[in-house]
Motif scaffolding. Sequence first.
Motif, short mmCIF file in Angstrom:
data_model
loop_
_atom_site.label_atom_id
_atom_site.label_comp_id
_atom_site.label_asym_id
_atom_site.label_seq_id
_atom_site.Cartn_x
_atom_site.Cartn_y
_atom_site.Cartn_z
N ARG A 81 2.21 -10.64 -14.27
CA ARG A 81 2.87 -11.04 -13.02
C ARG A 81 3.66 -9.86 -12.44
O ARG A 81 3.67 -9.64 -11.21
CB ARG A 81 3.78 -12.23 -13.27
CG ARG A 81 3.04 -13.54 -13.49
CD ARG A 81 3.99 -14.66 -13.87
NE ARG A 81 3.27 -15.92 -14.05
CZ ARG A 81 3.81 -17.02 -14.58
NH1 ARG A 81 5.09 -17.00 -14.97
NH2 ARG A 81 3.09 -18.11 -14.72
N GLU A 82 4.35 -9.11 -13.31
CA GLU A 82 5.08 -7.93 -12.84
C GLU A 82 4.13 -6.92 -12.20
O GLU A 82 4.42 -6.34 -11.14
CB GLU A 82 5.82 -7.28 -14.00
CG GLU A 82 6.99 -8.10 -14.54
CD GLU A 82 7.64 -7.42 -15.73
OE1 GLU A 82 7.27 -6.25 -16.02
OE2 GLU A 82 8.51 -8.04 -16.36
N MET A 83 3.00 -6.70 -12.87
CA MET A 83 2.03 -5.73 -12.35
C MET A 83 1.45 -6.20 -11.02
O MET A 83 1.25 -5.40 -10.10
CB MET A 83 0.92 -5.51 -13.37
CG MET A 83 1.40 -4.84 -14.64
SD MET A 83 0.11 -4.73 -15.91
CE MET A 83 -1.09 -3.68 -15.11
N ARG B 92 1.73 -4.28 -7.49
CA ARG B 92 0.56 -3.96 -6.66
C ARG B 92 0.72 -4.47 -5.24
O ARG B 92 0.39 -3.79 -4.27
CB ARG B 92 -0.71 -4.54 -7.30
CG ARG B 92 -1.28 -3.70 -8.42
CD ARG B 92 -2.69 -4.15 -8.76
NE ARG B 92 -2.72 -5.50 -9.31
CZ ARG B 92 -2.62 -5.80 -10.60
NH1 ARG B 92 -2.48 -4.83 -11.49
NH2 ARG B 92 -2.66 -7.04 -11.02
N VAL B 93 1.24 -5.70 -5.13
CA VAL B 93 1.46 -6.27 -3.79
C VAL B 93 2.49 -5.45 -3.02
O VAL B 93 2.32 -5.16 -1.83
CB VAL B 93 1.91 -7.74 -3.91
CG1 VAL B 93 2.36 -8.27 -2.55
CG2 VAL B 93 0.79 -8.60 -4.45
N ALA C 16 3.26 -2.25 -3.49
CA ALA C 16 2.67 -0.96 -3.12
C ALA C 16 1.71 -1.11 -1.94
O ALA C 16 1.68 -0.27 -1.03
CB ALA C 16 1.93 -0.36 -4.32
N LYS C 17 0.95 -2.20 -1.95
CA LYS C 17 0.02 -2.45 -0.84
C LYS C 17 0.77 -2.66 0.46
O LYS C 17 0.39 -2.11 1.52
CB LYS C 17 -0.84 -3.66 -1.16
CG LYS C 17 -1.86 -3.99 -0.07
CD LYS C 17 -2.68 -5.21 -0.44
CE LYS C 17 -3.68 -5.55 0.68
NZ LYS C 17 -4.47 -6.77 0.35
N ASN C 18 1.85 -3.45 0.41
CA ASN C 18 2.65 -3.70 1.62
C ASN C 18 3.30 -2.41 2.14
O ASN C 18 3.35 -2.17 3.35
CB ASN C 18 3.72 -4.74 1.34
CG ASN C 18 3.14 -6.13 1.11
OD1 ASN C 18 2.02 -6.42 1.53
ND2 ASN C 18 3.88 -6.99 0.43
N GLU C 19 3.80 -1.58 1.21
CA GLU C 19 4.42 -0.33 1.62
C GLU C 19 3.40 0.59 2.28
O GLU C 19 3.71 1.26 3.27
CB GLU C 19 5.04 0.36 0.40
CG GLU C 19 6.29 -0.34 -0.12
CD GLU C 19 6.83 0.32 -1.38
OE1 GLU C 19 6.12 1.20 -1.94
OE2 GLU C 19 7.93 -0.05 -1.80
N GLU C 20 2.19 0.63 1.73
CA GLU C 20 1.15 1.46 2.32
C GLU C 20 0.76 0.95 3.71
O GLU C 20 0.57 1.74 4.64
CB GLU C 20 -0.08 1.48 1.41
CG GLU C 20 -1.24 2.30 1.93
CD GLU C 20 -0.95 3.78 2.03
OE1 GLU C 20 -1.75 4.50 2.66
OE2 GLU C 20 0.10 4.22 1.49
N GLU C 21 0.66 -0.37 3.85
CA GLU C 21 0.35 -0.93 5.16
C GLU C 21 1.45 -0.64 6.17
O GLU C 21 1.17 -0.32 7.33
CB GLU C 21 0.13 -2.45 5.03
CG GLU C 21 -1.15 -2.83 4.30
CD GLU C 21 -1.29 -4.32 4.12
OE1 GLU C 21 -0.31 -5.05 4.43
OE2 GLU C 21 -2.36 -4.77 3.67
N ASP C 22 2.72 -0.72 5.72
CA ASP C 22 3.84 -0.40 6.61
C ASP C 22 3.80 1.07 7.02
O ASP C 22 4.06 1.41 8.19
CB ASP C 22 5.18 -0.71 5.93
CG ASP C 22 5.45 -2.20 5.82
OD1 ASP C 22 4.78 -2.96 6.56
OD2 ASP C 22 6.30 -2.59 5.00
#
Length: 333
Positions: free
Chosen positions: A129-131, A135-136, A138-144
């Motif tokens: 769950r932590e991983m 991942r979510v 990191a994905k959101n930061e990349e999208e931002d």
Amino acid sequence: MYSGDGSSDDHEKAAIAKTAASRLKSSGDYPAALAKYTEAVLLAPPSALLLAHRAHCLFRMDRRAAAVRDCDAALDRNPDSAKALRIRGECHVRAGEYQKALGDLSAAQSIDFDGEAARMLKETTAKCREMDAERVKAKNEEEDRLRKRGEEIKKAQEEARREAEEEERSSAAGAAGMGGMPGMGGMGGMPGMGGMPGMGGMPGGIPGMGGGMPGMGGGGGMEGMMAGLMSDPEVAAGMQNPKVMKAFQDLMSGPGGPMGVMSNPAKLQEMMSDPEVGPFMQKLMGKVMGGGGMGGMGGMPGMGGMGGMDGGFGGDMDDMPDLDDDEMPDLVD
């Protein structure tokens, strides 16, 4: 691993080796137990349970890759071997492969519940769950980051477009309101014209040029005439055509300025015959001469007259007689 064809199998010796291996494993002597398990494997075809026990010894000796291979072989023989699934799951946990561990430990618990496996499954589930959350994130930061970058690029493009439009408007306004041609500085007057207050008619000479050229009362009159021309909306509109602008520059910078072209019928005819330049020059000459064109200059005796500027020179320049200096009429009393 067992590779016999069954003809030399010795199940009795294999059973003795397994018993010895089990006793050694229980005492914690994993290297000795591993040797006995390997002996049993070579004496007869191994079962899934025997391979799982040997994998357990390998795991305890920190030989996880070999342990995983034995578990794979055991599961090939029996896909429901809970012990092989638990040991392989523990190997994955030690390697940090939590998603694989979660699958093996969950499958093992569904076949045969084990308290230690349950504890490991709980920890592995929390880790997964932590991983997933990381991942979510990191994905959101990349999208931002990509979104902000796109906004910056769009803003820069809009600013560049606005600057280009403002520069274009400024250039157009400067061209429409300029008081003279760039680089020409201003013309002090027509060469040789001095300050002709009005010629009053040349006796016996050029009928039709009654009182001088309008707007050219003196050498400084050319500046006023140029300012008036360049502020005229029709002239300013015509100057937007690069070809017309070039012709006008040639006209103004030539010998004698606008009037100098009168002494060059070929040049005048070339300009007037151009479909873009001709109409503009006709209109310009009309404004310079104070009317809708040069209306015909009467003519010197024997010339037949110049027919006006609409279509060029109407008379035949070859018919103009040569006059000696003593035949020219005096212009000053």
